[in-house]
Write a protein that holds these residues in place. Structure first.
Motif, PDB file in Angstrom:
ATOM      1  N   ASP A   1      26.397  14.255 -52.108  1.00 45.86           N
ATOM      2  CA  ASP A   1      26.723  15.175 -53.313  1.00 45.86           C
ATOM      3  C   ASP A   1      26.741  16.539 -53.087  1.00 45.86           C
ATOM      4  N   ASN A   2      25.821  16.915 -51.925  1.00 51.03           N
ATOM      5  CA  ASN A   2      25.736  18.247 -51.551  1.00 51.03           C
ATOM      6  C   ASN A   2      27.077  18.553 -50.848  1.00 51.03           C
ATOM      7  N   SER A   3      27.474  17.676 -50.033  1.00 47.25           N
ATOM      8  CA  SER A   3      28.879  17.719 -49.266  1.00 47.25           C
ATOM      9  C   SER A   3      29.938  18.124 -50.368  1.00 47.25           C
ATOM     10  N   ILE A   4      29.903  17.229 -51.224  1.00 45.77           N
ATOM     11  CA  ILE A   4      31.158  17.468 -52.325  1.00 45.77           C
ATOM     12  C   ILE A   4      30.992  18.622 -52.750  1.00 45.77           C
ATOM     13  N   LYS A   5      29.906  19.081 -53.481  1.00 46.30           N
ATOM     14  CA  LYS A   5      29.531  20.297 -53.983  1.00 46.30           C
ATOM     15  C   LYS A   5      29.890  21.485 -53.187  1.00 46.30           C
ATOM     16  N   TYR A   6      29.617  21.569 -51.992  1.00 46.89           N
ATOM     17  CA  TYR A   6      30.008  22.640 -51.145  1.00 46.89           C
ATOM     18  C   TYR A   6      31.224  22.739 -50.355  1.00 46.89           C
ATOM     19  N   THR A   7      32.091  21.678 -50.555  1.00 48.56           N
ATOM     20  CA  THR A   7      33.241  21.811 -49.893  1.00 48.56           C
ATOM     21  C   THR A   7      34.365  21.952 -51.035  1.00 48.56           C
TER      22      THR A   7
ATOM     23  N   LYS B   1      29.320  14.333 -42.569  1.00 52.95           N
ATOM     24  CA  LYS B   1      30.075  15.513 -42.193  1.00 52.95           C
ATOM     25  C   LYS B   1      31.023  16.100 -43.324  1.00 52.95           C
ATOM     26  N   ASP B   2      31.038  17.613 -43.301  1.00 47.41           N
ATOM     27  CA  ASP B   2      32.047  18.153 -44.213  1.00 47.41           C
ATOM     28  C   ASP B   2      32.624  19.400 -43.724  1.00 47.41           C
ATOM     29  N   THR B   3      33.804  19.477 -44.397  1.00 48.02           N
ATOM     30  CA  THR B   3      34.677  20.835 -44.111  1.00 48.02           C
ATOM     31  C   THR B   3      34.136  21.960 -44.901  1.00 48.02           C
TER      32      THR B   3
ATOM     33  N   GLY C   1      29.751  25.475 -45.250  1.00 48.75           N
ATOM     34  CA  GLY C   1      28.821  25.756 -44.100  1.00 48.75           C
ATOM     35  C   GLY C   1      27.356  26.581 -44.733  1.00 48.75           C
ATOM     36  N   ILE C   2      26.610  26.616 -43.603  1.00 49.85           N
ATOM     37  CA  ILE C   2      25.437  27.591 -44.130  1.00 49.85           C
ATOM     38  C   ILE C   2      25.132  28.362 -43.143  1.00 49.85           C
ATOM     39  N   HIS C   3      24.665  29.625 -43.456  1.00 48.61           N
ATOM     40  CA  HIS C   3      24.438  30.762 -42.602  1.00 48.61           C
ATOM     41  C   HIS C   3      22.896  30.272 -41.601  1.00 48.61           C
TER      42      HIS C   3
ATOM     43  N   LEU D   1      12.595  23.817 -53.388  1.00 47.43           N
ATOM     44  CA  LEU D   1      13.042  24.791 -54.331  1.00 47.43           C
ATOM     45  C   LEU D   1      13.925  26.108 -53.569  1.00 47.43           C
ATOM     46  N   TYR D   2      14.202  25.804 -52.245  1.00 47.66           N
ATOM     47  CA  TYR D   2      15.013  26.686 -51.683  1.00 47.66           C
ATOM     48  C   TYR D   2      16.591  26.584 -51.899  1.00 47.66           C
ATOM     49  N   ARG D   3      17.253  27.559 -52.448  1.00 51.93           N
ATOM     50  CA  ARG D   3      18.713  27.382 -52.534  1.00 51.93           C
ATOM     51  C   ARG D   3      19.323  28.510 -51.806  1.00 51.93           C
ATOM     52  N   CYS D   4      20.400  28.156 -51.032  1.00 51.79           N
ATOM     53  CA  CYS D   4      21.039  29.452 -50.215  1.00 51.79           C
ATOM     54  C   CYS D   4      21.833  30.301 -51.307  1.00 51.79           C
ATOM     55  N   ASP D   5      21.804  31.585 -50.906  1.00 52.51           N
ATOM     56  CA  ASP D   5      22.331  32.660 -51.810  1.00 52.51           C
ATOM     57  C   ASP D   5      23.755  32.101 -52.510  1.00 52.51           C
ATOM     58  N   GLN D   6      24.469  31.698 -51.290  1.00 50.78           N
ATOM     59  CA  GLN D   6      25.791  31.439 -51.910  1.00 50.78           C
ATOM     60  C   GLN D   6      26.099  30.283 -52.979  1.00 50.78           C
ATOM     61  N   SER D   7      25.050  29.341 -52.944  1.00 54.56           N
ATOM     62  CA  SER D   7      25.083  28.334 -53.796  1.00 54.56           C
ATOM     63  C   SER D   7      24.395  28.300 -55.257  1.00 54.56           C
ATOM     64  N   ARG D   8      23.948  29.906 -55.525  1.00 52.39           N
ATOM     65  CA  ARG D   8      23.377  29.828 -56.696  1.00 52.39           C
ATOM     66  C   ARG D   8      24.268  29.524 -57.860  1.00 52.39           C
TER      67      ARG D   8
ATOM     68  N   LYS E   1      25.366  23.952 -59.659  1.00 51.89           N
ATOM     69  CA  LYS E   1      24.088  23.392 -60.338  1.00 51.89           C
ATOM     70  C   LYS E   1      23.334  22.876 -59.070  1.00 51.89           C
ATOM     71  N   GLY E   2      22.122  22.860 -59.564  1.00 46.18           N
ATOM     72  CA  GLY E   2      21.149  22.299 -58.544  1.00 46.18           C
ATOM     73  C   GLY E   2      19.547  22.750 -58.691  1.00 46.18           C
ATOM     74  N   LEU E   3      18.674  22.046 -57.922  1.00 41.93           N
ATOM     75  CA  LEU E   3      17.423  22.479 -58.168  1.00 41.93           C
ATOM     76  C   LEU E   3      16.667  22.830 -56.824  1.00 41.93           C
ATOM     77  N   GLY E   4      17.557  22.514 -55.848  1.00 37.69           N
ATOM     78  CA  GLY E   4      16.883  23.101 -54.826  1.00 37.69           C
ATOM     79  C   GLY E   4      15.972  22.256 -53.988  1.00 37.69           C
ATOM     80  N   LEU E   5      15.975  20.926 -54.398  1.00 32.14           N
ATOM     81  CA  LEU E   5      14.870  20.128 -54.110  1.00 32.14           C
ATOM     82  C   LEU E   5      15.466  18.870 -53.267  1.00 32.14           C
ATOM     83  N   GLY E   6      16.986  18.748 -53.307  1.00 30.29           N
ATOM     84  CA  GLY E   6      17.584  17.411 -52.737  1.00 30.29           C
ATOM     85  C   GLY E   6      17.217  17.360 -51.305  1.00 30.29           C
ATOM     86  N   LEU E   7      17.290  18.352 -50.367  1.00 33.28           N
ATOM     87  CA  LEU E   7      17.105  18.263 -48.830  1.00 33.28           C
ATOM     88  C   LEU E   7      15.764  18.001 -48.680  1.00 33.28           C
ATOM     89  N   SER E   8      14.689  18.799 -49.435  1.00 35.26           N
ATOM     90  CA  SER E   8      13.498  18.459 -49.103  1.00 35.26           C
ATOM     91  C   SER E   8      12.835  17.045 -49.310  1.00 35.26           C
TER      92      SER E   8
HETATM   93  P1  ADP Z   1      20.656  22.280 -54.090  1.00 35.61           P
HETATM   94  O1  ADP Z   1      20.134  21.501 -55.258  1.00 35.61           O
HETATM   95  O2  ADP Z   1      20.756  23.709 -54.024  1.00 35.61           O
HETATM   96  O3  ADP Z   1      21.970  21.637 -53.587  1.00 35.61           O
HETATM   97  P2  ADP Z   1      19.514  21.244 -51.619  1.00 35.61           P
HETATM   98  O4  ADP Z   1      17.864  21.078 -51.294  1.00 35.61           O
HETATM   99  O5  ADP Z   1      20.117  19.851 -51.654  1.00 35.61           O
HETATM  100  O6  ADP Z   1      19.411  21.868 -53.193  1.00 35.61           O
HETATM  101  O7  ADP Z   1      20.135  22.212 -50.732  1.00 35.61           O
HETATM  102  C1  ADP Z   1      19.636  23.337 -50.222  1.00 35.61           C
HETATM  103  C2  ADP Z   1      20.462  24.422 -49.980  1.00 35.61           C
HETATM  104  O8  ADP Z   1      21.163  24.016 -48.694  1.00 35.61           O
HETATM  105  C3  ADP Z   1      21.556  24.327 -50.920  1.00 35.61           C
HETATM  106  O9  ADP Z   1      21.488  25.352 -52.049  1.00 35.61           O
HETATM  107  C4  ADP Z   1      22.925  24.578 -50.188  1.00 35.61           C
HETATM  108  O10 ADP Z   1      22.936  26.255 -50.268  1.00 35.61           O
HETATM  109  C5  ADP Z   1      22.514  24.422 -48.652  1.00 35.61           C
HETATM  110  N1  ADP Z   1      23.467  23.050 -48.706  1.00 35.61           N
HETATM  111  C6  ADP Z   1      22.811  21.734 -48.689  1.00 35.61           C
HETATM  112  N2  ADP Z   1      23.776  20.803 -48.104  1.00 35.61           N
HETATM  113  C7  ADP Z   1      24.945  21.759 -47.911  1.00 35.61           C
HETATM  114  C8  ADP Z   1      26.550  21.356 -47.145  1.00 35.61           C
HETATM  115  N3  ADP Z   1      26.520  20.233 -47.374  1.00 35.61           N
HETATM  116  N4  ADP Z   1      27.197  22.558 -47.222  1.00 35.61           N
HETATM  117  C9  ADP Z   1      26.940  23.810 -47.350  1.00 35.61           C
HETATM  118  N5  ADP Z   1      25.513  24.111 -47.883  1.00 35.61           N
HETATM  119  C10 ADP Z   1      24.805  23.232 -48.013  1.00 35.61           C
END
Ligand code: ADP
Length: 469
Positions: free
Chosen positions: A370-376, A398-400, A403-405, A416-423, A426-433
């Motif tokens: 879901d993240n990969s599709i969202k951020y690609t 893997k995605d193209t 990327g993440i800083h 609940l952490y979300r990278c600046d560029q992803s604000r 949509k998202g809660l910042g909980l997926g990766l945790s």
């Molecule tokens: P979110 O709900 O914001 O996706 P996640 O916990 O899943 O929360 O991810 C945290 C942050 O990591 C995201 O806000 C995003 O900035 C970054 N991130 C996660 N997966 C990717 C990815 N495949 N490509 C780029 N950034 C990613």
């Protein structure tokens, strides 16, 4: 409790160190005195023996030159002038019968008759006549003269004993203050050696919920106490990080809940103000359900993360075919990906098996995909692969994408952490945790390699199920 143990430790170790240090000091002093006493005593005895031997040689030479007469004259002269070092002199016949005897008046208590009862051999030998009720003795050296007569010269150990007795008296007088000094010195050294424990105690005392920055001063001695201080500081560091993390999480949760709650309230207010307009009320109710859904998802995910992290998450473990798992998840997202113009490609051989909870595994892969599709962006590509690496099974997503800083990389696993560029997404910042917590609950690891503008690569490694492969 810890503070009390530390205080007890300080007392116990302090007492032992005091005994140890003062013991070493007192024993060293005793040893030095004993050594000095032994050296002095043997040097004095050597001196006496040399003097006796010299006198014996002298008298023997005299006897050989002038016979008994010259010998007697020499001894008589000595007697007259009361020489400083008086010698005992005896000349005995072939059967050890006394022919001439000179005993300085100080030594009349010695039982000289004992010498007559002995049968001296031909070489020079030493005899010791002890004195009753006294430590003193008469040391006598004997020599056979050429005519087989026996010449004996002796000297009392009295002078020697006097010096040694004096030495012993000094030692006794010095020993009492020395022992006191030893204890005082031991206590002082123990006090100094325990400085790190005192620092530790004051650090433990000052630690509190609002005061976690206290650290123990390291004595830089490299010993066990130094190590203890370093370990304790490390522990404080970790606790501080954990507490700060929890505080941040709580702040974030409060912050992230406030927005949907305010929105809920706003929707309800609009509905109330709509003058019972059915359409507006319906819309408000639908929006309320959507917001509550979001809040519920957030709370449920937070609960799941905490359960997985604390090891209480219930996992229905079974043998899972990795290829089927990947295909199933990819299939779910293929439509969304196609819609966005993203190619999803899977690659996994059919013989890879894991012992895992299939639903949780699906949840992990769904989150990553879901993240990969969202951020690609459109035209990009997502690859999901799995293969064996030693005793592990490695799954890559893997995605193209964006990327993440590098600075943000370590924080993406935080709740609940979300990278600046992803604000904007949509998202809660909980997926990766959640992904990380579930992977760890399966005794696996997850890491990420990412380059801004080029894409990201999430790598999960889990223990493989050898029975099936
Ligand atoms: P979110 O709900 O914001 O996706 P996640 O916990 O899943 O929360 O991810 C945290 C942050 O990591 C995201 O806000 C995003 O900035 C970054 N991130 C996660 N997966 C990717 C990815 N495949 N490509 C780029 N950034 C990613």
């Amino acid at each position: 409790m810890f503070l009390r143990s530390l205080k007890q430790l300080r007392k116990k170790v302090g007492f032992r160190l005091t005994i140890w240090y003062s013991g070493i000091f007192i024993l060293s002093a005793l040893f030095l005195f004993a050594l000095a006493y032994f050296l002095l005593s043997s040097s004095l005895s050597k001196q006496d023996h040399e003097a006796i031997e010299l006198r014996l040689q002298e008298l023997s030479a005299l006897y050989q030159t002038g016979g008994r007469e010259l010998l007697e004259r020499e001894v008589t002269v000595e007697k007259k002038f009361e020489k400083k070092i008086p010698f005992f002199t005896r000349l005995a016949g072939r059967d050890n019968e006394t022919l001439f005897l000179h005993i300085p008046y100080q030594w009349v208590e010695f039982d000289i008759k004992l010498l007559e009862k002995m049968t001296p051999d031909t070489t020079m030998r030493w005899t010791r006549l002890p004195l009753k009720n006294n430590r003193n003795a008469l040391e006598v050296a004997s020599i056979r003269l050429p005519n087989d007569y026996l010449l004996q010269v002796g000297k009392s150990t009295e002078d020697r004993e006097k010096i040694l007795r004096h030495f012993r008296e000094i030692f006794t007088a010095v020993m009492v203050p020395l022992i006191l000094f030893g204890f005082a010195g031991g206590a002082f050294l123990a006090f100094r050696a325990l400085r790190p424990i005192r620092h530790l105690i004051s650090a433990v005392r000052s630690v509190g919920p609002n005061r976690m920055d206290t650290r123990v001063r390291s004595p830089q001695t490299g010993d066990e106490l130094d190590e203890l201080a370093t370990l304790f500081n490390g522990m404080l560091e970790k606790i501080e990080t954990l507490i700060n993390g929890m505080r941040d999480s709580l702040d974030n949760v409060a912050h992230d809940l406030r927005t949907p709650m305010t929105r809920l309230r706003g929707i309800a207010e609009i509905a109330l103000r709509s003058d019972q307009n059915l359409e507006i009320c319906r819309e408000a109710l639908a929006d309320s359900i959507e917001e509550s859904e979001r809040i519920l998802t957030m709370l449920n995910t937070l609960m799941d993360i905490s359960e997985a992290e604390t090891g209480v998450m219930k996992l229905d473990l079974e043998s899972v075919n990795v290829s089927a798992l990947i295909e199933g998840v990819a299939e779910l997202y293929r439509y969304v990906a196609e819609d966005k113009g993203i190619l999803v490609h899977t690659m996994a051989s059919n013989d890879l098996y894991l012992t895992a909870d299939p639903n949780r595994m699906r949840q992990i892969l769904a989150n990553l995909l879901d993240n990969s599709i969202k951020y690609t962006p459109t035209g990009g590509r997502v690859d999901i692969e799995a293969h064996h690496r030693g005793q592990k099974i490695v799954i890559l997503v893997k995605d193209t994408g964006t990327g993440i800083h590098p600075e943000e990389l370590p924080r993406i696993w935080d709740r609940l952490y979300r990278c600046d560029q992803s604000r904007s997404q949509k998202g809660l910042g909980l997926g990766l945790s959640l992904v990380k917590a579930i992977v760890q609950a399966h005794k696996g690891q997850i890491e990420v390699f990412s380059e801004p503008g080029k894409g990201s690569n999430f790598v999960i490694s889990l223990p493989s199920n050898n029975d099936q492969s």
